[in-house]
Scaffold this active site. Structure first.
Site, PDB file in Angstrom:
ATOM      1  N   ASN A  90       0.021  -8.139   1.952  1.00 16.18           N
ATOM      2  CA  ASN A  90       1.222  -7.347   2.223  1.00 16.18           C
ATOM      3  C   ASN A  90       1.097  -6.364   3.385  1.00 16.18           C
ATOM      4  O   ASN A  90       1.963  -5.522   3.568  1.00 16.18           O
ATOM      5  CB  ASN A  90       1.643  -6.615   0.943  1.00 16.18           C
ATOM      6  CG  ASN A  90       1.930  -7.597  -0.186  1.00 16.18           C
ATOM      7  OD1 ASN A  90       2.573  -8.630   0.045  1.00 16.18           O
ATOM      8  ND2 ASN A  90       1.436  -7.320  -1.373  1.00 16.18           N
ATOM      9  N   LYS A 104     -13.519  -7.251  -0.516  1.00 17.26           N
ATOM     10  CA  LYS A 104     -12.590  -7.994  -1.379  1.00 17.26           C
ATOM     11  C   LYS A 104     -11.911  -9.119  -0.613  1.00 17.26           C
ATOM     12  O   LYS A 104     -11.287  -8.892   0.423  1.00 17.26           O
ATOM     13  CB  LYS A 104     -11.538  -7.049  -1.954  1.00 17.26           C
ATOM     14  CG  LYS A 104     -10.644  -7.715  -2.983  1.00 17.26           C
ATOM     15  CD  LYS A 104      -9.912  -6.700  -3.809  1.00 17.26           C
ATOM     16  CE  LYS A 104      -8.973  -7.344  -4.789  1.00 17.26           C
ATOM     17  NZ  LYS A 104      -8.289  -6.354  -5.605  1.00 17.26           N
ATOM     18  N   PHE A 160       0.829  -1.231   0.000  1.00 16.29           N
ATOM     19  CA  PHE A 160       0.000   0.000   0.000  1.00 16.29           C
ATOM     20  C   PHE A 160       0.853   1.267   0.000  1.00 16.29           C
ATOM     21  O   PHE A 160       0.652   2.171   0.811  1.00 16.29           O
ATOM     22  CB  PHE A 160      -0.923   0.052   1.228  1.00 16.29           C
ATOM     23  CG  PHE A 160      -2.015  -0.980   1.271  1.00 16.29           C
ATOM     24  CD1 PHE A 160      -2.400  -1.684   0.144  1.00 16.29           C
ATOM     25  CD2 PHE A 160      -2.681  -1.239   2.465  1.00 16.29           C
ATOM     26  CE1 PHE A 160      -3.422  -2.627   0.200  1.00 16.29           C
ATOM     27  CE2 PHE A 160      -3.703  -2.177   2.536  1.00 16.29           C
ATOM     28  CZ  PHE A 160      -4.063  -2.875   1.404  1.00 16.29           C
ATOM     29  N   SER A 174      -5.356  -8.070   1.208  1.00 20.20           N
ATOM     30  CA  SER A 174      -3.977  -7.881   0.744  1.00 20.20           C
ATOM     31  C   SER A 174      -3.046  -8.704   1.625  1.00 20.20           C
ATOM     32  O   SER A 174      -3.129  -8.656   2.849  1.00 20.20           O
ATOM     33  CB  SER A 174      -3.567  -6.408   0.820  1.00 20.20           C
ATOM     34  OG  SER A 174      -2.169  -6.321   0.607  1.00 20.20           O
TER      35      SER A 174
END
Ligand SMILES: Cc1cc2nc3c(=O)[nH]c(=O)nc-3n(C[C@H](O)[C@H](O)[C@H](O)COP(=O)(O)O)c2cc1C
Length: 284
Positions: free
Chosen positions: A94, A135, A29, A92
């Site tokens: 990450n 998501k 991000f 995500s």
């Protein structure tokens, strides 16, 4: 987008596997923060646009769990009146701990706050209901997926985006860049993403629209997503390998496939194609 600017992980952090049209990324991000993005989005919206704008929001890297929920709320507040839809990114790989929001208890805590905030924002903006999508990762175990979808139905979420990149490495992938830490996207992700979409579609019985993403690089890939249950499709890695014209190619290719069904519109053609597939064999 995260509320505060952050530089993301150290470079190198994006790795191409050209032979397979795949990418491993651990960007983390990297972005200029909500304030700057909101200003540039407002400027963009000054000229009329024919496309939809979806804003994908996450939590800052160093936010503690409770603050992370507040990070999503800040994103929602900033973009509620500007975006055509907002995606809550809880998948995500990450950002440490982010994917834990997919687990039932944490997901429910988050979604309760988000949907309450949405109620307040709808009152503030004359009843406007900006659709919110969740998501999900392709790596979520079936029991966790079932629990998540149950909560999503209960809170009347508008859509599910499936999927983000994967931390798995499907067998048979040999390039050294597959050993890099991060999320794998592009062509090798397609089977995992399709399986997830199919599962979600079966659990929801089609009651929540699914935005299908993962390994689409041509019209066949996109059509396959619709067949397994997607209502809309997205792509990311194919833009890197094939450039922006890939979108037009896919749109034209999808229209061609739909035409064969002699239906009133695209959705009806997809419905007919799904029925035909059911008769002739399994989707995937
Ligand atoms: C370089 C890169 C950056 C990404 N950044 C984000 C992100 O910030 N938020 C998000 O939800 N997904 C992000 N993704 C995941 C994509 O949106 C998409 O879900 C995933 O790549 C699968 O689609 P694809 O195979 O078409 O790339 C990123 C993917 C790539 C390759």
């Amino acid at each position: 987008m995260t509320p505060e600017p952050q530089s993301g992980n150290p470079r190198p952090r994006v790795f191409r596997i050209i032979e397979d049209e795949a990418i491993v990324n651990r960007l983390g991000f990297n972005n200029n923060g909500l304030q700057q993005f909101e200003a540039s989005l407002r400027e963009t919206l000054e000229s009329p646009l024919s496309s939809l704008i979806g804003v994908n929001i996450g939590a800052n890297q160093f936010s503690a769990k409770d603050d992370a929920i507040e990070d999503y709320v800040r994103g929602l507040e900033a973009f509620y009146s500007l975006a055509d839809y907002i995606v809550i990114n809880i998948s995500s790989p990450n950002t440490k701990g982010l994917r834990d929001f997919q687990l039932k208890g944490e997901f429910e805590n988050l979604l309760r706050v988000i949907m309450n905030k949405r109620h307040t924002l709808a009152l503030k903006y004359d009843g406007r209901k900006t659709p919110i999508s969740i998501k999900v990762a392709p790596d979520l175990e079936e029991r966790h997926l079932r629990a998540l979808v149950g909560v999503a139905i209960q809170y009347e979420i508008d859509a599910i985006t499936a999927t983000n990149s994967t931390v798995m490495r499907p067998s048979g992938l040999t390039h050294k860049n597959y050993d890099q830490i991060g999320g794998l996207s592009g062509k090798p992700l397609a089977p995992l993403s399709n399986r997830m979409i199919k599962n979600i579609s079966e659990i929801t019985q089609g009651s929540i629209p699914i935005i299908g993403v993962g390994g689409i690089s041509n019209a066949d890939d996109a059509w396959q997503k619709f067949l397994v249950g997607a209502d809309l499709v997205q792509l990311c890695s194919a833009l890197v390998y094939r450039g922006p014209t890939v979108v037009k190619e896919i749109v034209v290719g999808l229209a061609d496939r739909a035409k064969k069904y002699d239906a009133a519109n695209f959705s009806s053609a997809v419905k007919l194609a799904r029925e035909q597939q059911k008769r002739t064999g399994p989707y995937i």
